[in-house]
Design a protein around this motif. Structure first.
Motif, PDB file in Angstrom:
ATOM      1  N   GLY A  67     -25.703  91.410   8.736  1.00 48.61           N
ATOM      2  CA  GLY A  67     -25.161  91.425  10.104  1.00 48.61           C
ATOM      3  C   GLY A  67     -26.059  92.061  11.139  1.00 48.61           C
ATOM      4  N   THR A  68     -27.013  92.892  10.718  1.00 51.76           N
ATOM      5  CA  THR A  68     -27.837  93.635  11.686  1.00 51.76           C
ATOM      6  C   THR A  68     -29.297  93.589  11.261  1.00 51.76           C
ATOM      7  N   GLU A  69     -30.181  93.269  12.188  1.00 48.68           N
ATOM      8  CA  GLU A  69     -31.614  93.379  11.893  1.00 48.68           C
ATOM      9  C   GLU A  69     -32.058  94.787  12.225  1.00 48.68           C
ATOM     10  N   ALA A  70     -32.548  95.505  11.214  1.00 45.55           N
ATOM     11  CA  ALA A  70     -32.970  96.893  11.434  1.00 45.55           C
ATOM     12  C   ALA A  70     -34.461  97.018  11.126  1.00 45.55           C
ATOM     13  N   ASP A  71     -35.163  97.776  11.955  1.00 49.91           N
ATOM     14  CA  ASP A  71     -36.572  98.063  11.655  1.00 49.91           C
ATOM     15  C   ASP A  71     -36.673  99.109  10.554  1.00 49.91           C
ATOM     16  N   LEU A  72     -35.681  99.988  10.523  1.00 46.03           N
ATOM     17  CA  LEU A  72     -35.747 101.169   9.664  1.00 46.03           C
ATOM     18  C   LEU A  72     -34.369 101.422   9.069  1.00 46.03           C
ATOM     19  N   VAL A  73     -34.291 101.539   7.732  1.00 44.20           N
ATOM     20  CA  VAL A  73     -33.013 101.822   7.071  1.00 44.20           C
ATOM     21  C   VAL A  73     -33.110 103.182   6.386  1.00 44.20           C
ATOM     22  N   HIS A  74     -32.221 104.094   6.754  1.00 46.33           N
ATOM     23  CA  HIS A  74     -32.165 105.417   6.128  1.00 46.33           C
ATOM     24  C   HIS A  74     -31.133 105.360   5.004  1.00 46.33           C
ATOM     25  N   ILE A  75     -31.557 105.707   3.792  1.00 44.69           N
ATOM     26  CA  ILE A  75     -30.638 105.626   2.646  1.00 44.69           C
ATOM     27  C   ILE A  75     -30.169 107.028   2.288  1.00 44.69           C
ATOM     28  N   CYS A  76     -28.879 107.264   2.492  1.00 45.62           N
ATOM     29  CA  CYS A  76     -28.268 108.588   2.278  1.00 45.62           C
ATOM     30  C   CYS A  76     -27.111 108.494   1.299  1.00 45.62           C
ATOM     31  N   THR A  77     -27.188 107.553   0.387  1.00 48.99           N
ATOM     32  CA  THR A  77     -26.174 107.435  -0.671  1.00 48.99           C
ATOM     33  C   THR A  77     -26.509 108.434  -1.777  1.00 48.99           C
ATOM     34  N   PRO A  78     -25.605 108.605  -2.745  1.00 51.95           N
ATOM     35  CA  PRO A  78     -25.992 109.362  -3.950  1.00 51.95           C
ATOM     36  C   PRO A  78     -27.200 108.690  -4.607  1.00 51.95           C
ATOM     37  N   PRO A  79     -27.990 109.463  -5.381  1.00 51.32           N
ATOM     38  CA  PRO A  79     -29.279 108.970  -5.866  1.00 51.32           C
ATOM     39  C   PRO A  79     -29.218 107.648  -6.628  1.00 51.32           C
ATOM     40  N   GLY A  80     -28.161 107.436  -7.415  1.00 50.66           N
ATOM     41  CA  GLY A  80     -28.099 106.230  -8.240  1.00 50.66           C
ATOM     42  C   GLY A  80     -28.120 104.939  -7.441  1.00 50.66           C
ATOM     43  N   ALA A  81     -27.720 104.992  -6.175  1.00 55.35           N
ATOM     44  CA  ALA A  81     -27.690 103.770  -5.354  1.00 55.35           C
ATOM     45  C   ALA A  81     -28.962 103.592  -4.529  1.00 55.35           C
ATOM     46  N   HIS A  82     -29.903 104.551  -4.586  1.00 58.58           N
ATOM     47  CA  HIS A  82     -31.076 104.465  -3.705  1.00 58.58           C
ATOM     48  C   HIS A  82     -31.891 103.192  -3.932  1.00 58.58           C
ATOM     49  N   VAL A  83     -32.198 102.901  -5.198  1.00 59.43           N
ATOM     50  CA  VAL A  83     -33.140 101.812  -5.466  1.00 59.43           C
ATOM     51  C   VAL A  83     -32.564 100.442  -5.104  1.00 59.43           C
TER      52      VAL A  83
END
Ligand SMILES: NC(=O)c1ccc[n+]([C@@H]2O[C@H](COP(=O)([O-])OP(=O)(O)OC[C@H]3O[C@@H](n4cnc5c(N)ncnc54)[C@H](O)[C@@H]3O)[C@@H](O)[C@H]2O)c1
Length: 362
Positions: A67-83
């Motif tokens: 839904g959104t074009e992002a230049d930069l995505v910050h991932i702040c989930t628990p570690p298991g979902a990072h990858v």
């Protein structure tokens, strides 16, 4: 110039720091705008988007990327979902800023490096303590030769987490956190130490389940050797009622110490020149960068600057990998009861695919 469009996936505790920092940079330079957020918990998402005035909220990362074009995505989930989220973000054409630990294993980390190459997008790992002015000063002291050779370092993360802290289902487990205090807490100090001392060559360690009921270690101790000849003692604990983050570097011409807890200012550093080096060391320290706290804001300013310049934002995968590799080395040494070198941690090692290897062996 149009601002970089940023999005946050995972709107829990640390995401607030990300949003506050991005808001501040937007106010300072107008170079970034936080335009979307996603969280699998609808209540958290609603509160977060309302608080930070974010126009688009999504129930998961896939919906956000659609839904959104992002230049930069910050991932702040628990570690298991990072990858999985990072890989999907790179595929969608975004650069990634991922919270520590970026991945749960070296194998996963190398998948991110591969995906960077395939997509031409970058992955930066959050490591805010590299960016305070004290860290810049100590690097400058070393680079200029004024500190002399690094000889000895102490790197202590002695924190306290009670048993209830581990009630949160993703904490204290190998499959969701990749380890205990070595991976989840000590990583900050270890990363800062490595950013100053450089390439490590050997580690001997032990890990214990001393007091908490959890799958992983609740403390570890390690001796580390560096290519430049320095040696370090590293302690990681969540059993220590008087909490402290402590780094000490004994260079030939000065001792430099940092005592803090979760972040430092210039006042948290102490420099003791060796006899005969008082003037030179004191003057060089005083002339260095000042007044930058070790917080997300300091790192994200550099991330935005790098995007503007078209370079890899810090902390790049090549800079972050040695930290994860040393942590893997600590577990490998502790569970095999032998010294471990970086070359022992290639794809053929059980510690490449799982931080606990085929163990753990207590
Ligand atoms: N750099 C630092 O100083 C620092 C400090 C604390 C935490 N952290 C790191 O930040 C990360 C998050 O920690 P936290 O304390 O904010 O956790 P948290 O549990 O408070 O927040 C995580 C959020 O992610 C959401 N979520 C979970 N899976 C998701 C998914 N697949 N897609 C979208 N949303 C999802 C949860 O609903 C929750 O709102 C961890 O990696 C942690 O190690 C870093």
């Amino acid at each position: 110039m149009k601002p970089f469009r940023a999005a946050i996936v995972g709107t829990g505790n640390i995401a607030r720091r990300h949003a506050e920092s991005l808001r501040r940079i937007a106010e300072e330079t107008g170079e970034v705008a936080l335009v979307a957020a996603a969280d699998t918990d609808p209540d958290r998402l609603a509160a977060f988007t309302a608080e930070f005035g974010i126009e688009a909220g999504y129930a998961d990362a896939e919906a956000l990327f659609a839904g959104t074009e992002a230049d930069l995505v910050h991932i702040c989930t628990p570690p298991g979902a990072h990858v999985p989220v990072a890989l999907a973000a790179l595929e969608a054409g975004s650069h990634v800023v991922v919270e520590k630990p970026a991945t749960l294993t070296l194998a996963e980390f190398d998948r991110l490096i591969e995906a960077e190459k395939q997509t031409g997008r970058y992955v930066a790992t959050v490591s805010q303590h590299r960016f305070g002015s004290g860290a810049l000063r100590i690097r400058e002291l070393l680079r200029s030769g004024i500190a002399g050779r690094p000889l000895l370092a102490l790197c202590n993360t002695t924190w306290f987490r009670d048993q209830a802290y581990f009630d949160v289902e993703w904490r204290g487990r190998w499959d969701t956190e990749g380890g205990g205090p070595t991976m989840g807490h000590g990583i900050h100090q270890i990363d800062l130490m490595l950013s100053i001392l450089g390439e490590w060559t050997s580690v001997s360690a032990l890990a214990r389940q001393q007091a908490r009921v959890m799958e992983t270690e609740d403390l570890s101790l390690a001796h580390v050797e560096f290519a430049g000849g320095a040696v370090a003692s590293v302690v990681n604990s969540i059993l220590s009622p008087r909490e402290e983050s402590y780094l000490r570097f004994d260079f030939e011409h000065a001792t430099v110490e940092l005592t803090h807890l979760y972040g430092y200012t210039d006042a948290d550093w102490r420099v003791t020149p060796a006899p005969g080096h008082e003037e030179e060391v004191t003057a060089a320290w005083a002339a260095g960068p000042s007044q930058v706290r070790s917080e997300h804001l300091a790192q994200f300013r550099e991330v935005v600057r790098a995007l503007r310049d078209g370079t890899a934002p810090p902390v790049s995968t090549s800079d972050a990998r040695p930290t994860l590799q040393l942590i893997a080395g600590i577990y490998a040494s502790a569970f095999t009861r032998s010294a471990v070198r970086p070359g022992d941690l290639g794809p053929e090692s059980p510690f490449y695919r799982f931080m606990q290897g085929a163990g753990p062996v207590w």
